[in-house]
Write an enzyme that holds these catalytic residues in place. Structure first.
Site, PDB file in Angstrom:
ATOM      1  N   GLN A 194       0.858  -1.173   0.000  1.00  0.00           N
ATOM      2  CA  GLN A 194       0.000   0.000   0.000  1.00  0.00           C
ATOM      3  C   GLN A 194       0.903   1.234   0.000  1.00  0.00           C
ATOM      4  O   GLN A 194       1.519   1.562   1.019  1.00  0.00           O
ATOM      5  CB  GLN A 194      -0.904  -0.005   1.227  1.00  0.00           C
ATOM      6  CG  GLN A 194      -1.701  -1.301   1.388  1.00  0.00           C
ATOM      7  CD  GLN A 194      -2.825  -1.437   0.372  1.00  0.00           C
ATOM      8  OE1 GLN A 194      -3.855  -0.770   0.448  1.00  0.00           O
ATOM      9  NE2 GLN A 194      -2.630  -2.320  -0.605  1.00  0.00           N
ATOM     10  N   GLY A 235     -11.397   2.273   5.322  1.00  0.00           N
ATOM     11  CA  GLY A 235     -10.525   1.514   4.445  1.00  0.00           C
ATOM     12  C   GLY A 235      -9.719   2.378   3.485  1.00  0.00           C
ATOM     13  O   GLY A 235      -9.896   3.606   3.393  1.00  0.00           O
ATOM     14  N   HIS A 236      -8.841   1.709   2.729  1.00  0.00           N
ATOM     15  CA  HIS A 236      -7.946   2.431   1.831  1.00  0.00           C
ATOM     16  C   HIS A 236      -8.710   3.092   0.689  1.00  0.00           C
ATOM     17  O   HIS A 236      -9.717   2.594   0.202  1.00  0.00           O
ATOM     18  CB  HIS A 236      -6.845   1.523   1.293  1.00  0.00           C
ATOM     19  CG  HIS A 236      -7.310   0.280   0.616  1.00  0.00           C
ATOM     20  ND1 HIS A 236      -6.460  -0.714   0.237  1.00  0.00           N
ATOM     21  CD2 HIS A 236      -8.537  -0.142   0.231  1.00  0.00           C
ATOM     22  CE1 HIS A 236      -7.120  -1.681  -0.358  1.00  0.00           C
ATOM     23  NE2 HIS A 236      -8.392  -1.348  -0.369  1.00  0.00           N
ATOM     24  N   ASN A 237      -8.210   4.275   0.311  1.00  0.00           N
ATOM     25  CA  ASN A 237      -8.750   5.074  -0.800  1.00  0.00           C
ATOM     26  C   ASN A 237     -10.148   5.622  -0.542  1.00  0.00           C
ATOM     27  O   ASN A 237     -10.796   6.128  -1.466  1.00  0.00           O
ATOM     28  CB  ASN A 237      -8.750   4.274  -2.109  1.00  0.00           C
ATOM     29  CG  ASN A 237      -7.354   3.954  -2.587  1.00  0.00           C
ATOM     30  OD1 ASN A 237      -6.808   2.906  -2.240  1.00  0.00           O
ATOM     31  ND2 ASN A 237      -6.759   4.847  -3.349  1.00  0.00           N
ATOM     32  N   SER A 255     -12.277   2.467  -1.119  1.00  0.00           N
ATOM     33  CA  SER A 255     -12.643   3.212  -2.328  1.00  0.00           C
ATOM     34  C   SER A 255     -14.065   3.749  -2.312  1.00  0.00           C
ATOM     35  O   SER A 255     -14.573   4.186  -3.355  1.00  0.00           O
ATOM     36  CB  SER A 255     -12.425   2.367  -3.586  1.00  0.00           C
ATOM     37  OG  SER A 255     -11.057   1.997  -3.695  1.00  0.00           O
TER      38      SER A 255
END
Length: 346
Positions: A194, A235-237, A255
């Site tokens: 990441q 979470g990521h993004n 996302s």
């Protein structure tokens, strides 16, 4: 500290009734004493005005004549917050960079910043004026912390992140840990590095033990003025807009995009790649399945329009036991009819 009621009223731009007096603190109507200022926000506590011992009550003009001394407000809840800020004592007792803190020689820490013992500030990190970093906090290499931020004990800001001005991280908050990314292979789950970042804009507060994951490739972003409760997973993004309220134990999948002014109540679940429009409100323990239109009011799991959900739960659910009895009775009557007709289903 104590402050004259007249001085407090002038400071807040409010009028008061009754005699001037010293105010030493803030407490509830039930527990306030003669030196305290109390408040009436919810009319259901109106009866307590008759018995309170508070020296003064912050209330609207509708109820000011019910107490000997009132601080009169058009927005009691907002002005209560302002009053409490007058009496609030900031955490901490140190100033400057303590000799037991580790600050890398290549870090840039403002002269007015405070770094407590056993905090870590990595190479190339920037810490802005009047920011306070408490004991056990970690600021990774190359991260930028703005002006007037507070990083309470054991916060983690991993390398390469950006925090705006007046950001508050409550104890144990973790920013920039790896997002949850793995490729399935014949040999097991292969970790996907990441390599993105996290940007937290001005005036954001992040609660204790919440986690905001680093983006896989780009940016996880928390918009200006958003308040995140304890035990929240982002979470990521993920992109969260301005002035949102994200309540405890909510989880937001990678996302997803959350608009401005969104409220996600406790234990809301949001899957990956969902868009929630501006001003949407989601009730506690709801499960979002897909995109949410701006201004929506949702509840339930799976989430449906709140009016329909509360009608089903509030009106229909209490009737289920009686409905069950009626169905059992009808089944018995039907069985009896079948028996009387010789047992044929025709």
């Amino acid at each position: 500290m104590t402050i004259k009621l007249s001085a407090l009223a002038e400071k807040l731009g409010l009028a008061y009734t009754g005699a001037d007096r010293e105010i030493a603190g803030v407490n509830t109507l039930e527990k306030a004493g003669p030196g305290d200022l109390s408040f009436l926000v919810n009319p259901k506590y109106l009866h307590q005005l008759e018995t309170t011992k508070a020296g003064c009550v912050l209330t609207s003009g509708h109820y000011a004549d019910r107490v000997p001394c009132a601080l009169v407000s058009e927005n009691v809840y907002m002005d209560l917050a302002r009053v409490v800020n007058v009496f609030a004592r900031p955490q901490g007792c140190l100033t400057g960079v303590h000799t037991l803190a580790f600050v890398h020689p290549d870090a840039d820490v403002a002269d007015s910043a405070t770094v407590y013992p056993f905090a870590f500030v990595g190479a190339g990190a920037v810490v802005g004026p009047d920011t306070v970093i408490f004991a056990g906090a970690y600021v990774g290499e190359g991260s930028v912390i703005g002006e007037g931020c507070i990083l309470y004990p054991n916060c983690v800001v991993m390398g390469g992140l950006t925090l705006g001005d007046h950001v508050i991280l409550q104890p144990g908050a973790v920013l920039g840990g790896d997002g949850y990314g793995y490729a399935q292979t014949p040999f097991g789950h292969m970790k996907i590095p990441q390599i993105g970042t996290v940007v937290v804009e001005n005036d954001v507060e992040i609660g204790s033990n919440s986690a905001i994951d680093r983006a896989a490739l780009d940016t996880t972003r928390i918009g200006r003025g958003t308040k995140i409760d304890n035990l929240v997973q982002i979470g990521h993004n993920v992109e969260i807009g301005e002035h949102c309220l994200i309540i405890g134990q909510t989880g937001i999948g990678g996302s997803s995009v959350i608009g401005n002014g969104v409220v996600l109540a406790g234990q809301t679940g949001v899957p990956d790649n969902v868009r929630i429009g501006d001003g949407a409100m989601v009730a506690a323990q709801s499960g979002i399945l897909g995109d949410v239109e701006p201004g929506s009011r949702l509840a339930g799991s799976p989430a449906i329009p709140a009016k329909a959900y509360f009608k089903a739960v509030g009106v229909c659910t209490p009737k289920l036991p009686e409905l069950f009895k009626r169905v059992k009775k009808l089944e018995k009557e039907l069985a009896d009819l079948k028996m009387a007709s010789g047992g044929s289903d025709e």
